[in-house]
Design a protein around this motif. Structure first.
Motif, PDB file in Angstrom:
ATOM      1  N   VAL A   7     -42.206  79.059  28.784  1.00 48.19           N
ATOM      2  CA  VAL A   7     -43.310  78.178  29.137  1.00 48.19           C
ATOM      3  C   VAL A   7     -44.119  78.755  30.293  1.00 48.19           C
ATOM      4  N   LEU A 123     -34.512  69.561  26.003  1.00 44.49           N
ATOM      5  CA  LEU A 123     -35.849  70.125  26.149  1.00 44.49           C
ATOM      6  C   LEU A 123     -36.894  69.019  26.213  1.00 44.49           C
ATOM      7  N   SER A 124     -36.757  68.022  25.337  1.00 45.90           N
ATOM      8  CA  SER A 124     -37.699  66.894  25.332  1.00 45.90           C
ATOM      9  C   SER A 124     -37.650  66.125  26.647  1.00 45.90           C
ATOM     10  N   TYR A 127     -39.462  68.127  29.270  1.00 44.99           N
ATOM     11  CA  TYR A 127     -40.906  68.046  29.062  1.00 44.99           C
ATOM     12  C   TYR A 127     -41.447  66.686  29.506  1.00 44.99           C
ATOM     13  N   SER A 128     -40.713  65.616  29.178  1.00 45.63           N
ATOM     14  CA  SER A 128     -41.140  64.274  29.590  1.00 45.63           C
ATOM     15  C   SER A 128     -41.193  64.153  31.108  1.00 45.63           C
ATOM     16  N   CYS A 130     -41.770  66.593  33.176  1.00 42.90           N
ATOM     17  CA  CYS A 130     -42.956  67.340  33.615  1.00 42.90           C
ATOM     18  C   CYS A 130     -44.211  66.490  33.471  1.00 42.90           C
ATOM     19  N   ILE A 137     -48.007  72.156  31.462  1.00 45.67           N
ATOM     20  CA  ILE A 137     -47.011  73.086  30.946  1.00 45.67           C
ATOM     21  C   ILE A 137     -47.407  73.499  29.537  1.00 45.67           C
ATOM     22  N   GLU A 138     -47.370  74.797  29.276  1.00 46.14           N
ATOM     23  CA  GLU A 138     -47.754  75.340  27.972  1.00 46.14           C
ATOM     24  C   GLU A 138     -46.585  76.109  27.372  1.00 46.14           C
ATOM     25  N   LEU A 139     -46.388  75.924  26.072  1.00 48.24           N
ATOM     26  CA  LEU A 139     -45.337  76.645  25.377  1.00 48.24           C
ATOM     27  C   LEU A 139     -45.836  78.006  24.908  1.00 48.24           C
ATOM     28  N   ARG A 225     -48.397  72.082  22.997  1.00 52.55           N
ATOM     29  CA  ARG A 225     -47.508  71.462  23.969  1.00 52.55           C
ATOM     30  C   ARG A 225     -46.094  71.477  23.428  1.00 52.55           C
ATOM     31  N   LEU A 226     -45.143  71.289  24.319  1.00 54.89           N
ATOM     32  CA  LEU A 226     -43.745  71.377  23.907  1.00 54.89           C
ATOM     33  C   LEU A 226     -43.375  70.347  22.845  1.00 54.89           C
ATOM     34  N   ASP A 227     -43.945  69.152  22.930  1.00 57.82           N
ATOM     35  CA  ASP A 227     -43.561  68.127  21.966  1.00 57.82           C
ATOM     36  C   ASP A 227     -44.111  68.395  20.582  1.00 57.82           C
TER      37      ASP A 227
END
Length: 238
Positions: A7, A123-124, A127-128, A130, A137-139, A225-227
């Motif tokens: 990321v 991971l989720s 991300y939440s 963040c 945040i960028e994947l 995004r991560l999601d």
């Protein structure tokens, strides 16, 4: 199976980001570490010619309890840093979620992290957290890791690893080369076309799981995004 996510975050949203507020072409590299409640990102490498200014900046930072230079190698120094109980931004999220930082590289504009998570749920959750802290945040990359024998999978399939080892031992990477793709194919009982494709994929996987975390690389898709990327990438051979 665990997940490894690469990321990118803006430098301003990581405590060490302010150290590179300069026009100089300077890069910091964090030592691999497993964060705990007592220690998170405790070491990083910095160019020796800017080490004094970096240490002085850290000593004046309210989030830093102590800082010192503990080693020197070639033209870089290893800096040890102890953070106070109160930290902000992505550092606090990493510590809060017990994320494993396998590598991190920073420039004046951004930091690229490779982070290991036990599961997609972890991971989720990261991300939440963040998002709750308004961290951009960028994947860049997401892949699943197994538990290969000897702990040395590096993202390779069994066939890719077998080919790379065979190519290395036979001198394919020597200058001049001591073998050819045709000879490697005969040795492994596959076509030279399959050898070529498998070799390229194997090298790409090896580089992607080791040295590809580079702050100069652009994210594969800045808008992702991560999601949106929790589906694990799979690999296949011809």
């Amino acid at each position: 199976m665990s997940l490894v996510a690469t990321v990118v975050v803006p430098a301003a949203e990581f405590q060490l980001g302010s150290l590179l507020d300069t026009d100089e072409d300077v890069t910091l590299t964090v030592e691999t570490t497993v964060p705990t409640s007592e220690s998170v990102v405790p070491y990083f490498w910095a160019p020796a010619d800017v080490a004094d200014s970096i240490v002085a900046t850290l000593e004046s930072d309210r989030t830093v309890a102590a800082v010192s230079i503990v080693d020197e190698l070639d033209d870089h120094v290893l800096v040890k840093i102890a953070w106070n109980d109160r930290v902000d931004g992505v550092l606090e999220t990493i510590r809060e979620r017990d994320v494993i930082v396998t590598s991190a590289v920073g420039t004046e504009s951004r930091w690229t992290f490779r982070l290991r998570f036990p599961s997609s749920e972890d991971l989720s959750a990261f991300y939440s957290s963040c998002l709750e802290r308004d961290i951009s945040i960028e994947l860049v990359r997401l892949h699943e890791t197994g538990e290969p024998s000897g702990g040395r999978g590096f993202g390779l399939t069994t066939a890719q690893r077998e080919l790379l080892v065979a190519a290395y031992e036979a001198g394919y990477f020597d200058v001049p080369r001591r073998t050819t793709l045709v000879e490697l194919g005969d040795r492994l009982d596959v076509s030279d076309s399959a050898v070529s494709q498998r070799l390229r994929r194997g090298l790409a996987a090896l580089i992607g799981s080791t040295i590809a975390v580079d702050a100069d690389d652009e994210p594969a898709s800045p808008s992702r995004r991560l999601d949106e990327e929790l589906e694990v990438e799979t690999q296949s051979d011809p």
